[in-house]
Design a protein around this motif. Structure first.
Motif, PDB file in Angstrom:
ATOM      1  N   THR A 361       0.896  -1.278  -0.038  1.00 11.00           N
ATOM      2  CA  THR A 361       0.027   0.047   0.112  1.00 11.00           C
ATOM      3  C   THR A 361       0.990   1.411  -0.001  1.00 11.00           C
ATOM      4  O   THR A 361       0.347   2.327  -0.430  1.00 11.00           O
ATOM      5  CB  THR A 361      -1.062   0.017   1.161  1.00 11.00           C
ATOM      6  OG1 THR A 361      -0.219  -0.023   2.381  1.00 11.00           O
ATOM      7  CG2 THR A 361      -1.773  -0.995   1.213  1.00 11.00           C
ATOM      8  N   GLN A 367       0.567   2.062  -6.717  1.00  7.09           N
ATOM      9  CA  GLN A 367      -0.769   2.758  -6.632  1.00  7.09           C
ATOM     10  C   GLN A 367      -1.066   2.905  -8.318  1.00  7.09           C
ATOM     11  O   GLN A 367      -2.073   2.826  -8.537  1.00  7.09           O
ATOM     12  CB  GLN A 367      -0.667   3.958  -5.875  1.00  7.09           C
ATOM     13  CG  GLN A 367      -0.371   3.635  -4.289  1.00  7.09           C
ATOM     14  CD  GLN A 367      -0.455   4.936  -3.488  1.00  7.09           C
ATOM     15  OE1 GLN A 367      -0.878   5.868  -4.007  1.00  7.09           O
ATOM     16  NE2 GLN A 367      -0.056   4.745  -2.357  1.00  7.09           N
ATOM     17  N   GLU A 371      -4.324   1.928 -10.483  1.00 11.39           N
ATOM     18  CA  GLU A 371      -5.063   2.881 -11.282  1.00 11.39           C
ATOM     19  C   GLU A 371      -5.252   2.338 -12.848  1.00 11.39           C
ATOM     20  O   GLU A 371      -6.214   2.403 -13.404  1.00 11.39           O
ATOM     21  CB  GLU A 371      -4.380   4.157 -11.234  1.00 11.39           C
ATOM     22  CG  GLU A 371      -4.565   4.512  -9.724  1.00 11.39           C
ATOM     23  CD  GLU A 371      -3.925   5.966  -9.631  1.00 11.39           C
ATOM     24  OE1 GLU A 371      -3.142   6.503 -10.744  1.00 11.39           O
ATOM     25  OE2 GLU A 371      -3.824   6.505  -8.446  1.00 11.39           O
ATOM     26  N   LYS A 403      -8.168  -1.267   3.857  1.00 13.22           N
ATOM     27  CA  LYS A 403      -8.727   0.146   3.516  1.00 13.22           C
ATOM     28  C   LYS A 403      -8.222   0.598   1.868  1.00 13.22           C
ATOM     29  O   LYS A 403      -9.027   0.909   1.407  1.00 13.22           O
ATOM     30  CB  LYS A 403      -8.014   1.161   4.438  1.00 13.22           C
ATOM     31  CG  LYS A 403      -8.612   1.050   5.818  1.00 13.22           C
ATOM     32  CD  LYS A 403      -7.794   2.178   6.624  1.00 13.22           C
ATOM     33  CE  LYS A 403      -8.288   2.336   8.156  1.00 13.22           C
ATOM     34  NZ  LYS A 403      -7.558   3.077   8.952  1.00 13.22           N
ATOM     35  N   PHE A 404      -7.220  -0.069   1.801  1.00 12.65           N
ATOM     36  CA  PHE A 404      -6.690   0.257   0.341  1.00 12.65           C
ATOM     37  C   PHE A 404      -7.418  -0.574  -0.869  1.00 12.65           C
ATOM     38  O   PHE A 404      -7.801  -0.112  -1.786  1.00 12.65           O
ATOM     39  CB  PHE A 404      -5.034  -0.143   0.296  1.00 12.65           C
ATOM     40  CG  PHE A 404      -4.284   0.617  -1.069  1.00 12.65           C
ATOM     41  CD1 PHE A 404      -3.835   1.594  -1.074  1.00 12.65           C
ATOM     42  CD2 PHE A 404      -4.555  -0.444  -2.345  1.00 12.65           C
ATOM     43  CE1 PHE A 404      -3.268   2.216  -2.242  1.00 12.65           C
ATOM     44  CE2 PHE A 404      -3.843   0.235  -3.535  1.00 12.65           C
ATOM     45  CZ  PHE A 404      -3.209   1.240  -3.464  1.00 12.65           C
ATOM     46  N   ILE A 406     -10.571  -1.362  -0.753  1.00  7.67           N
ATOM     47  CA  ILE A 406     -11.706  -0.753  -0.873  1.00  7.67           C
ATOM     48  C   ILE A 406     -11.820   0.449  -1.892  1.00  7.67           C
ATOM     49  O   ILE A 406     -12.550   0.649  -2.553  1.00  7.67           O
ATOM     50  CB  ILE A 406     -12.281  -0.025   0.419  1.00  7.67           C
ATOM     51  CG1 ILE A 406     -12.756  -1.078   1.493  1.00  7.67           C
ATOM     52  CG2 ILE A 406     -13.751   0.771   0.415  1.00  7.67           C
ATOM     53  CD1 ILE A 406     -13.055  -0.815   2.930  1.00  7.67           C
ATOM     54  N   GLN A 407     -10.555   1.175  -1.927  1.00  3.14           N
ATOM     55  CA  GLN A 407     -10.381   2.227  -2.763  1.00  3.14           C
ATOM     56  C   GLN A 407     -10.084   1.655  -4.281  1.00  3.14           C
ATOM     57  O   GLN A 407     -10.613   2.402  -5.294  1.00  3.14           O
ATOM     58  CB  GLN A 407      -9.193   3.111  -2.256  1.00  3.14           C
ATOM     59  CG  GLN A 407      -9.217   3.728  -0.809  1.00  3.14           C
ATOM     60  CD  GLN A 407      -7.897   4.556  -0.580  1.00  3.14           C
ATOM     61  OE1 GLN A 407      -7.471   4.749  -1.447  1.00  3.14           O
ATOM     62  NE2 GLN A 407      -7.805   4.281   0.543  1.00  3.14           N
ATOM     63  N   TYR A 408      -9.721   0.691  -4.121  1.00  2.00           N
ATOM     64  CA  TYR A 408      -9.369   0.215  -5.697  1.00  2.00           C
ATOM     65  C   TYR A 408     -10.050  -1.425  -5.994  1.00  2.00           C
ATOM     66  O   TYR A 408      -9.025  -2.441  -5.933  1.00  2.00           O
ATOM     67  CB  TYR A 408      -7.969   0.056  -5.831  1.00  2.00           C
ATOM     68  CG  TYR A 408      -6.933   1.271  -6.023  1.00  2.00           C
ATOM     69  CD1 TYR A 408      -6.934   2.096  -7.069  1.00  2.00           C
ATOM     70  CD2 TYR A 408      -6.514   1.795  -4.505  1.00  2.00           C
ATOM     71  CE1 TYR A 408      -6.324   3.120  -7.233  1.00  2.00           C
ATOM     72  CE2 TYR A 408      -5.919   2.976  -4.799  1.00  2.00           C
ATOM     73  CZ  TYR A 408      -5.941   3.887  -5.858  1.00  2.00           C
ATOM     74  OH  TYR A 408      -5.196   4.959  -5.934  1.00  2.00           O
TER      75      TYR A 408
END
Length: 464
Positions: A361, A367, A371, A403-404, A406-408
């Motif tokens: 993360t 990251q 994306e 947590k990460f 959930i974002q991706y």
């Protein structure tokens, strides 16, 4: 009896108190008031601090060199050019030789290399004189070389240019021989002796000239002198030779084959001295590790690992790891818990192809990859080639991973292996950086190890 005791005590006293430190005095014109100069020494391509607190009097710097310092090349970092942090320019520096003598040099901060004048130092007087002759030689040969390349070959002037092209090369050879003959026991003489270059005929095409130069480039170098490890000479020559094999428009993976060819010619030349051999092999290993050239490292492991020396157990283990994780090898099995707290066993996952993606993360490159992956998924290349995507987080903290994730959100098998690079799976897969990707077949053998999203798409496109 008393005299004998005093004599024995005298012999046992440490000599450090009487050691003679050497001095470097630099008169630096235009030296900025806020600069913080330091003195460094070389060893096997790396720099080590020698004196970070020089005595300064206006534009004069005085550095101390401990008596035990080996002869070699020293570098003084004088400062950084304006806006260096934005322009990417390196520091302003001057390299010079040390061979157990005091040194005094004058120079201009604005252009140290071109303005350096030796006030006191036999070694540097010899070497700087040679460097000046090199500047003149390179200028003359460059001008004549352009004529040889571009002038009509039927013209009389072309024949005269060919004569001068050969003449300048032979004159340089004679100058090197003369320097070494006159100064055979100096560090400068040894460095100059090894500066010989292959004589290249001028009537060849540029491609033929480059090919012959590359083939003969290392043939005149003596790799037996351990003293030259204390200079950048060996490592610079090796780096330049490797660069000669790099194709500018090829991908890193495509260039690995070229680098392997270079190593197969280079490494046998290092057999002259085991100390030189061990150090230069470790220099090569570190360099290719930084470039993430794992196929090159696996080749070194398979063919040259025994040449690394008995004191390189850590290096050997790392190289063995690269060899075990090379293309064509079977990846290790694992069982880990996914985001839904369900066990996932790699060998139980049945699919024609699988992409293993190790990530973290806190990794900015990871990251960026996360994306870009959804765009690749939208092209349906994973679905079309029946590729199962398994992401393995190596975060220390499970909460960071959750947590990460959930974002991706991705359509993948999302699992976690605590322990970062010290974890068992990181050891098994020889992980030293994230992201790391392994494209494997149904037999869990490695097909490709892409390093970018572009390489991944290319590798998938090559699947049958």
């Amino acid at each position: 009896m008393y005299v004998k005791i005093i004599h024995r005590l005298f012999c046992l006293l440490p000599f450090t108190g009487w050691s003679k430190d050497y001095r470097v005095r630099l008169e630096v014109k235009n030296l900025p008031a806020d600069s913080q100069p330091i003195l460094l020494r070389f060893y096997n391509g790396a720099l080590f601090a020698l004196d970070t607190l020089p005595v300064r009097s206006q534009d004069t710097l005085s550095f101390k060199i401990p008596e035990a310092t080996s002869p070699g090349t020293l570098r003084t970092i004088l400062g950084f050019p304006p806006y260096a942090q934005f322009s990417g320019k390196g520091p302003i520096f001057l390299d010079f030789l040390f061979n157990r003598e005091d040194i005094e040099i004058s120079l201009d901060y604005q252009n140290p290399q071109a303005t350096a004048q030796v006030i006191h130092s036999t070694e540097n007087q010899i070497y700087f004189d040679f460097l000046k002759s090199e500047t003149i030689y390179n200028h003359k040969l460059g001008l004549v070389g352009q004529v040889v390349i571009n002038y009509p070959d039927k013209d009389k002037f072309y024949q005269k240019a060919l004569e001068y092209y050969k003449k300048f090369q032979l004159e340089r050879d004679k100058l090197i021989d003369k320097n070494y003959r006159e100064h055979p026991n100096t560090l400068a003489g040894k460095l100059i002796k090894n500066q010989k270059l292959p004589i290249i005929p001028g009537n060849l095409s540029q491609q033929e000239r480059d090919s012959l130069f590359k083939y003969r480039y290392l043939s005149l170098i003596d790799f037996s002198d351990t003293l030259l490890l204390y200079t950048p000479f060996y490592t610079d020559k090796i780096f330049q030779y490797i660069q000669l094999h790099k194709k500018p428009y090829a991908s890193p993976r495509e260039n690995e084959t070229n680098y392997i060819q270079a190593l197969d010619y280079l490494i046998p030349l290092l057999n002259m001295n085991p100390i030189v051999q061990q150090n230069l092999l470790q220099f090569l290993i570190s360099g290719f590790e930084s470039l993430q050239m794992e196929e090159v490292l696996a080749h070194i492991s398979n063919h040259y690992i025994q040449q690394c020396g008995s004191n390189s157990d850590i290096v050997k283990r790392r190289l063995e790891g690269y060899s075990k994780m090379a293309i064509g090898q079977q990846v290790p099995d694992f069982t880990l818990m996914d985001i839904h707290n369900q066990p996932v066993n790699l060998y139980s996952e049945i699919s024609p192809y699988t992409l293993l993606l190790f990530w973290h993360t806190q990794c900015s490159h990871c990251q960026s990859l996360m994306e870009a992956l959804p765009q690749l998924c939208q092209k349906e290349i994973f679905t079309h080639q029946q590729i199962k995507l398994i992401g393995i987080s190596i975060d220390e903290n499970r909460e960071d991973w959750e947590k990460f994730s959930i974002q991706y959100p991705l359509e993948w098998v999302n699992i976690h292996a605590a322990g970062s690079f010290d974890s068992e799976i990181a050891t098994d897969y020889n992980l030293f950086a994230t992201p790391s990707m392994f494209l494997i077949d149904e037999n869990h053998k490695i097909i490709a190890k892409p390093t970018t999203i572009g390489e991944l798409e290319k590798n998938i496109g090559e699947l049958e």
